[in-house]
Write a protein that holds these residues in place. Structure first.
Motif, PDB file in Angstrom:
ATOM      1  N   PRO A 175      -2.743 -14.419   0.064  1.00 13.58           N
ATOM      2  CA  PRO A 175      -2.983 -15.893   0.507  1.00 13.58           C
ATOM      3  C   PRO A 175      -4.285 -16.212   0.172  1.00 13.58           C
ATOM      4  O   PRO A 175      -5.497 -15.599   0.358  1.00 13.58           O
ATOM      5  N   ARG A 176      -4.613 -17.438  -0.205  1.00 15.42           N
ATOM      6  CA  ARG A 176      -5.925 -17.936  -0.254  1.00 15.42           C
ATOM      7  C   ARG A 176      -6.757 -18.126   0.922  1.00 15.42           C
ATOM      8  O   ARG A 176      -6.252 -18.447   1.842  1.00 15.42           O
ATOM      9  N   ASN A 177      -8.075 -17.648   0.909  1.00 15.43           N
ATOM     10  CA  ASN A 177      -8.877 -17.945   1.922  1.00 15.43           C
ATOM     11  C   ASN A 177      -9.652 -19.056   1.811  1.00 15.43           C
ATOM     12  O   ASN A 177     -10.553 -19.438   0.641  1.00 15.43           O
ATOM     13  N   ASP A 178      -9.561 -20.166   2.386  1.00 13.01           N
ATOM     14  CA  ASP A 178     -10.319 -21.494   2.207  1.00 13.01           C
ATOM     15  C   ASP A 178     -11.899 -21.397   2.381  1.00 13.01           C
ATOM     16  O   ASP A 178     -12.679 -22.330   1.883  1.00 13.01           O
ATOM     17  N   THR A 179     -12.197 -20.291   2.934  1.00  7.83           N
ATOM     18  CA  THR A 179     -13.733 -20.277   3.073  1.00  7.83           C
ATOM     19  C   THR A 179     -14.251 -19.405   1.778  1.00  7.83           C
ATOM     20  O   THR A 179     -15.806 -19.002   1.993  1.00  7.83           O
ATOM     21  N   GLU A 180     -13.635 -19.058   0.893  1.00  6.54           N
ATOM     22  CA  GLU A 180     -14.021 -18.198  -0.013  1.00  6.54           C
ATOM     23  C   GLU A 180     -14.545 -19.018  -0.989  1.00  6.54           C
ATOM     24  O   GLU A 180     -13.798 -20.100  -1.518  1.00  6.54           O
ATOM     25  N   LEU A 181     -15.773 -18.976  -1.553  1.00  8.93           N
ATOM     26  CA  LEU A 181     -16.438 -20.040  -2.425  1.00  8.93           C
ATOM     27  C   LEU A 181     -16.738 -19.269  -3.866  1.00  8.93           C
ATOM     28  O   LEU A 181     -16.685 -19.622  -4.678  1.00  8.93           O
ATOM     29  N   PHE A 182     -17.133 -17.907  -3.646  1.00 13.38           N
ATOM     30  CA  PHE A 182     -17.550 -17.252  -4.921  1.00 13.38           C
ATOM     31  C   PHE A 182     -16.692 -15.999  -5.296  1.00 13.38           C
ATOM     32  O   PHE A 182     -15.965 -15.287  -4.410  1.00 13.38           O
ATOM     33  N   ASN A 183     -16.461 -15.883  -6.489  1.00  6.35           N
ATOM     34  CA  ASN A 183     -15.749 -14.876  -7.235  1.00  6.35           C
ATOM     35  C   ASN A 183     -14.075 -14.912  -6.818  1.00  6.35           C
ATOM     36  O   ASN A 183     -13.631 -13.729  -6.506  1.00  6.35           O
ATOM     37  N   THR A 184     -13.873 -16.408  -6.784  1.00  6.58           N
ATOM     38  CA  THR A 184     -12.136 -16.464  -6.816  1.00  6.58           C
ATOM     39  C   THR A 184     -11.835 -16.118  -7.955  1.00  6.58           C
ATOM     40  O   THR A 184     -12.578 -16.027  -8.856  1.00  6.58           O
ATOM     41  N   PRO A 185     -10.363 -15.801  -8.000  1.00  3.05           N
ATOM     42  CA  PRO A 185      -9.597 -15.684  -9.181  1.00  3.05           C
ATOM     43  C   PRO A 185      -9.864 -17.044 -10.109  1.00  3.05           C
ATOM     44  O   PRO A 185     -10.196 -16.855 -11.213  1.00  3.05           O
ATOM     45  N   THR A 226     -27.959 -14.502  -8.193  1.00  6.48           N
ATOM     46  CA  THR A 226     -28.817 -13.890  -7.431  1.00  6.48           C
ATOM     47  C   THR A 226     -28.662 -12.368  -7.152  1.00  6.48           C
ATOM     48  O   THR A 226     -27.595 -12.054  -6.747  1.00  6.48           O
ATOM     49  N   PRO A 227     -29.567 -11.605  -7.589  1.00 10.22           N
ATOM     50  CA  PRO A 227     -29.166 -10.235  -7.540  1.00 10.22           C
ATOM     51  C   PRO A 227     -28.873  -9.815  -5.872  1.00 10.22           C
ATOM     52  O   PRO A 227     -29.852 -10.130  -4.994  1.00 10.22           O
ATOM     53  N   VAL A 228     -27.818  -9.268  -5.475  1.00 12.52           N
ATOM     54  CA  VAL A 228     -27.862  -9.006  -4.198  1.00 12.52           C
ATOM     55  C   VAL A 228     -27.586  -7.572  -4.147  1.00 12.52           C
ATOM     56  O   VAL A 228     -27.446  -6.889  -5.017  1.00 12.52           O
ATOM     57  N   PRO A 229     -27.894  -6.781  -2.902  1.00 18.96           N
ATOM     58  CA  PRO A 229     -27.948  -5.508  -2.651  1.00 18.96           C
ATOM     59  C   PRO A 229     -26.556  -5.075  -2.731  1.00 18.96           C
ATOM     60  O   PRO A 229     -25.553  -5.504  -2.553  1.00 18.96           O
ATOM     61  N   PHE A 230     -26.484  -3.625  -3.349  1.00 20.72           N
ATOM     62  CA  PHE A 230     -25.107  -3.019  -3.595  1.00 20.72           C
ATOM     63  C   PHE A 230     -24.313  -3.629  -4.676  1.00 20.72           C
ATOM     64  O   PHE A 230     -23.058  -3.800  -4.463  1.00 20.72           O
ATOM     65  N   ARG A 231     -24.813  -4.492  -5.463  1.00 22.26           N
ATOM     66  CA  ARG A 231     -23.834  -5.262  -6.222  1.00 22.26           C
ATOM     67  C   ARG A 231     -23.306  -4.429  -7.134  1.00 22.26           C
ATOM     68  O   ARG A 231     -22.078  -4.961  -7.765  1.00 22.26           O
ATOM     69  N   ASN A 232     -23.473  -3.111  -7.556  1.00 18.54           N
ATOM     70  CA  ASN A 232     -22.684  -2.285  -8.259  1.00 18.54           C
ATOM     71  C   ASN A 232     -21.501  -2.028  -7.729  1.00 18.54           C
ATOM     72  O   ASN A 232     -20.595  -1.787  -8.670  1.00 18.54           O
ATOM     73  N   ALA A 233     -21.321  -2.178  -6.346  1.00 15.69           N
ATOM     74  CA  ALA A 233     -19.975  -2.054  -5.950  1.00 15.69           C
ATOM     75  C   ALA A 233     -18.862  -3.101  -6.088  1.00 15.69           C
ATOM     76  O   ALA A 233     -17.681  -3.114  -6.237  1.00 15.69           O
ATOM     77  N   GLU A 234     -19.476  -4.385  -6.805  1.00 16.58           N
ATOM     78  CA  GLU A 234     -18.607  -5.496  -7.106  1.00 16.58           C
ATOM     79  C   GLU A 234     -17.567  -5.062  -8.467  1.00 16.58           C
ATOM     80  O   GLU A 234     -16.760  -5.712  -8.760  1.00 16.58           O
ATOM     81  N   LEU A 235     -18.228  -4.114  -9.362  1.00 16.56           N
ATOM     82  CA  LEU A 235     -17.679  -3.434 -10.333  1.00 16.56           C
ATOM     83  C   LEU A 235     -16.003  -3.036  -9.795  1.00 16.56           C
ATOM     84  O   LEU A 235     -15.081  -3.381 -10.495  1.00 16.56           O
ATOM     85  N   PHE A 236     -15.980  -2.468  -8.738  1.00 14.32           N
ATOM     86  CA  PHE A 236     -14.557  -1.929  -7.990  1.00 14.32           C
ATOM     87  C   PHE A 236     -13.869  -2.884  -7.473  1.00 14.32           C
ATOM     88  O   PHE A 236     -12.613  -2.955  -7.451  1.00 14.32           O
ATOM     89  N   SER A 237     -14.500  -3.893  -6.854  1.00 15.00           N
ATOM     90  CA  SER A 237     -13.751  -4.858  -6.198  1.00 15.00           C
ATOM     91  C   SER A 237     -13.302  -6.168  -6.881  1.00 15.00           C
ATOM     92  O   SER A 237     -12.481  -6.869  -6.683  1.00 15.00           O
ATOM     93  N   ARG A 238     -14.056  -6.317  -8.171  1.00 13.74           N
ATOM     94  CA  ARG A 238     -13.399  -7.422  -8.766  1.00 13.74           C
ATOM     95  C   ARG A 238     -12.430  -7.340  -9.685  1.00 13.74           C
ATOM     96  O   ARG A 238     -11.966  -8.525 -10.160  1.00 13.74           O
ATOM     97  N   ARG A 239     -11.849  -6.218 -10.181  1.00 11.82           N
ATOM     98  CA  ARG A 239     -10.795  -5.820 -11.010  1.00 11.82           C
ATOM     99  C   ARG A 239      -9.555  -6.791 -10.720  1.00 11.82           C
ATOM    100  O   ARG A 239      -8.891  -7.524 -11.669  1.00 11.82           O
ATOM    101  N   GLU A 240      -9.125  -6.534  -9.491  1.00 14.09           N
ATOM    102  CA  GLU A 240      -7.683  -7.328  -9.076  1.00 14.09           C
ATOM    103  C   GLU A 240      -8.080  -8.887  -9.256  1.00 14.09           C
ATOM    104  O   GLU A 240      -7.009  -9.610  -9.858  1.00 14.09           O
ATOM    105  N   ARG A 241      -9.201  -9.316  -8.889  1.00 17.20           N
ATOM    106  CA  ARG A 241      -9.352 -10.954  -9.013  1.00 17.20           C
ATOM    107  C   ARG A 241      -9.440 -11.298 -10.574  1.00 17.20           C
ATOM    108  O   ARG A 241      -8.940 -12.495 -10.898  1.00 17.20           O
TER     109      ARG A 241
END
Length: 129
Positions: A3-13, A58-73
């Motif tokens: 389900p869509r989260n209306d507060t989600e602004l970035f990295n949406t599908p 903007t570079p954020v801390p621990f951004r390397n973890a984004e590689l794993f979380s973005r695949r599905e989106r």
């Protein structure tokens, strides 16, 4: 899809799907599989991390973890863009390859803000890596 989260602004599908259209347009006439697109998305967003142009985001801390979380989106974004003719899928002996759809050039040419121009430049830069 979750389900869509209306507060989600970035990295949406939707946002990731648009970035995939830009990436695939830069890769034309070739394309890429899902894994390559996940890696290239990180490269274009955080290009400064690998010695390229200044990062788009903007570079954020621990951004390397984004590689794993973005695949599905990214996969969801590709599906969304494919329903609009912006992304095509080629199935062959190598598996699934995503390519820019016929309508992708119209979209890429119509978004003219600074962010989209810089994204297009990063996609062209990533193509020659």
């Amino acid at each position: 899809m979750k389900p869509r989260n209306d507060t989600e602004l970035f990295n949406t599908p939707f946002e990731l799907g648009l970035r995939m259209v830009y990436l695939l347009s830069a890769l034309r006439p070739g394309g890429a599989d899902l894994q390559k697109l996940v890696l290239l998305d990180y490269v274009i967003v955080y290009s400064g991390d690998i010695g390229g142009p200044e990062s788009l985001h903007t570079p954020v801390p621990f951004r390397n973890a984004e590689l794993f979380s973005r695949r599905e989106r990214i996969e969801q974004g590709l599906y969304l863009m494919s329903t609009r003719g912006l992304v095509d899928v080629v199935l062959d002996e190598r598996g699934m390859t995503y390519i820019a759809g016929d309508s992708s050039f119209t979209l890429v040419g119509s978004l003219t803000s600074k962010y989209w121009r810089e994204l297009a430049a990063r996609c062209r830069w990533a193509y020659i890596l």
